[in-house]
Write an enzyme that holds these catalytic residues in place. Structure first.
Site, PDB file in Angstrom:
ATOM      1  N   ALA A   8       0.949  -1.129  -0.014  1.00 20.45           N
ATOM      2  CA  ALA A   8       0.099   0.173   0.032  1.00 20.45           C
ATOM      3  C   ALA A   8       0.724   1.271   0.286  1.00 20.45           C
ATOM      4  CB  ALA A   8      -0.963  -0.126   1.257  1.00 20.45           C
ATOM      5  N   ALA A   9       2.189   1.133  -0.809  1.00 21.70           N
ATOM      6  CA  ALA A   9       3.017   2.279  -0.569  1.00 21.70           C
ATOM      7  C   ALA A   9       2.935   3.197  -1.974  1.00 21.70           C
ATOM      8  CB  ALA A   9       4.442   1.739  -0.463  1.00 21.70           C
ATOM      9  N   GLY A  10       2.089   2.751  -2.756  1.00 22.04           N
ATOM     10  CA  GLY A  10       2.159   3.651  -4.048  1.00 22.04           C
ATOM     11  C   GLY A  10       1.376   5.236  -3.970  1.00 22.04           C
ATOM     12  N   GLY A  78       9.642  -1.179  -6.716  1.00 18.23           N
ATOM     13  CA  GLY A  78       8.965  -2.346  -7.239  1.00 18.23           C
ATOM     14  C   GLY A  78       8.191  -2.943  -6.288  1.00 18.23           C
ATOM     15  N   LYS A 347     -34.615  18.590  12.995  1.00 21.24           N
ATOM     16  CA  LYS A 347     -32.750  18.402  13.367  1.00 21.24           C
ATOM     17  C   LYS A 347     -32.716  18.423  14.837  1.00 21.24           C
ATOM     18  CE  LYS A 347     -30.374  21.592  14.526  1.00 21.24           C
ATOM     19  NZ  LYS A 347     -29.569  22.070  15.813  1.00 21.24           N
ATOM     20  N   HIS A 359     -46.452  19.889   6.566  1.00 20.56           N
ATOM     21  CA  HIS A 359     -45.633  20.604   5.569  1.00 20.56           C
ATOM     22  C   HIS A 359     -45.138  21.918   6.099  1.00 20.56           C
ATOM     23  CE1 HIS A 359     -50.490  20.496   4.906  1.00 20.56           C
ATOM     24  NE2 HIS A 359     -50.055  21.384   5.986  1.00 20.56           N
ATOM     25  N   TYR A 362     -39.957  23.852  10.470  1.00 21.85           N
ATOM     26  CA  TYR A 362     -38.457  23.761  10.855  1.00 21.85           C
ATOM     27  C   TYR A 362     -38.688  23.398  12.165  1.00 21.85           C
ATOM     28  CZ  TYR A 362     -33.605  24.136  12.331  1.00 21.85           C
ATOM     29  OH  TYR A 362     -32.675  23.749  13.256  1.00 21.85           O
ATOM     30  N   ALA A 376     -48.837  24.030   9.324  1.00 22.63           N
ATOM     31  CA  ALA A 376     -48.009  24.511   8.315  1.00 22.63           C
ATOM     32  C   ALA A 376     -47.256  25.838   8.575  1.00 22.63           C
ATOM     33  CB  ALA A 376     -48.676  24.783   6.990  1.00 22.63           C
TER      34      ALA A 376
END
Length: 449
Positions: A8-10, A78, A347, A359, A362, A376
């Protein structure tokens, strides 16, 4: 004993990215994580990851994985040179070593287990995984006798025209007797077109080398550029969706659906087109997801419907109706039999059972009781410019259309808030609240010309 070494060196120049190639994500996990996970069935005693380009970043990205060792390759000369870096950390190891590439993420654990089993059963010095490719361009070719014993491995760039007609390719996956490999590694030279140390040249120093064909050549697909990464993602998705459909999940137009393999699904889930399931999500039986929904790191309880909506890092209870065009996020918890509809955002809030907000609302940093009805246009004004504040609404309370609740505020049970009200003070149980200017009609208000 078995050890695993992962190359995983490349840098991955063709990815055109500063991110090390092995850290590019594939379906929710990095390429190298998928390679590490593919070793699960052989239960290795040691896993050595050979890192080089931006080594500290790779180490940090894998720090959460247990029992992982890192070996640094300061120069990338390599594959043979990479494996030479194991000579010191494995100097006292006795057993077999599996060599894997960190950019070959689709290998099945069963394939690696078969490779190790074949190696040990036949007492091979080395066993390599091969594949018969329709178009082998770019891959090293493997030449064998009638017993699958390897006679020669030639890198593609070093092949002559006759050798390039051979479709059996080297997948870059090996199992070696460590004692044989450790003795051969110092003998490698750079006498080749690339002036690199090739791991395949170790074969010249092994007495018995066997090749084993992989059943599905897609498993050995390497990732060198974005196009190959995209192709690997399609292969991974086909596997995931086939698994879930065989387990009782209905997926309509599966080519338009994506599912991370960290997602868990129960039977009788229905996934509609253009739906995406990500992260550590759990979808329970009887749910209908989509069309057009995104669920990420969330738990969706049984028999819930989510249409054209986004749910992230949250929980939705049983028999809920979500959407269309709802956004639920930030550790929100939605109770049973709730309806959260058009253009509603929830949230970091807890919503009680049987609560409706149909509808244009928030609800942020709030706790709502059971059987609450949000009219609403209701807004919880939770931010004062510096801090976020909490809103609490008791059971069975109702907000009229276009209400604003200025936090911090507590609304009691069985409260009705008149339409258009801006509520700035706590409200006791069982009250009607009107907080708006009185309507006034003024006749003859225009100046007479």
């Amino acid at each position: 004993m078995v050890a695993v070494a992962i190359l995983a060196a490349g840098k991955g120049t063709r990815m055109k990215s500063d991110l090390p190639k092995v850290l590019h994500p594939l379906g929710g996990r990095s390429l190298v994580e998928r390679v590490i996970e593919s070793c699960a069935l052989i239960k290795p005693e040691r896993i050595c990851t050979i890192v080089g380009y931006r080594a500290a970043e790779v180490k940090m990205a894998l720090a959460h994985l247990p029992h992982l060792e890192f070996v640094e390759q300061t120069e990338q000369l390599g594959t043979g040179h990479a494996v030479q870096q194991l000579l010191e950390p494995l100097k006292d190891f006795v057993g077999d070593v599996v060599i894997l590439n960190g950019d070959v993420p689709l290998l099945r654990p069963e394939t690696i287990a078969d490779l190790v089993s074949t190696h040990q059963k036949n007492n091979n010095d080395a066993t390599l995984l091969t594949a018969q490719l329709p178009n082998p361009t770019g891959y090293g070719r493997v030449f064998c006798d009638g017993d699958n014993l390897v006679t020669q491995i030639v890198e593609h760039r070093d092949c002559n025209d006759a050798q390039r007609k051979n479709n059996r390719i080297n997948a870059g996956v090996y199992c070696f007797k460590w004692g044989v490999l450790a003795e051969a590694l110092p003998k490698l030279t750079t006498n080749n077109d690339q002036q690199e140390y090739y791991l395949t040249d170790v074969i010249l120093h092994c007495d018995k080398v066997m090749a084993m064909d992989v059943a599905d050549f897609q498993e050995i697909s390497g990732i060198n550029d974005r196009f190959q990464l995209s192709a690997a993602y399609e292969i991974l998705q086909d596997r995931i969706k086939e698994k879930w459909m065989k387990a009782g999940v209905m997926i309509h137009q599966p080519d338009t659906v994506t599912i991370d393999d960290t997602v868990q699904l129960e039977p009788d889930v229905m996934i509609e087109p253009q739906t995406h399931l990500r992260g550590n999500s759990l979808i329970k039986t009887g749910c209908r997801l989509g069309p057009g929904s995104l669920i990420e790191n969330s738990v969706i309880e049984a028999n819930t419907t989510i249409l054209y909506s986004v749910v992230s890092d949250s929980q939705v209870g049983e028999n809920a109706q979500i959407g269309p065009y709802t956004h639920i996020r930030g550790q929100a918890k939605v109770g049973e039999q709730c309806r959260i509809g058009n253009f509603v955002e929830v949230k970091k809030s807890t919503i009680g059972n049987n609560t409706n907000m149909a509808h244009l609302s928030y609800i942020g940093d709030a706790t709502l009781g059971a059987k609450v009805n949000i009219g609403a246009g209701t807004i919880t004004a939770n931010y004062d410019g510096v801090n976020k504040h909490q809103t609490v609404i008791g059971d069975r309370s109702k907000t009229g259309a276009n209400s604003v609740l200025v936090a911090p505020i507590t609304i009691g049970e069985d409260v009705t808030i008149a339409a258009g009200s801006t509520i700035t003070k706590d409200v006791d149980n069982d009250c009607l609240v009107v907080a708006r200017a009185r309507q006034k009609e003024i006749k003859g208000w225009r100046l007479q010309s």
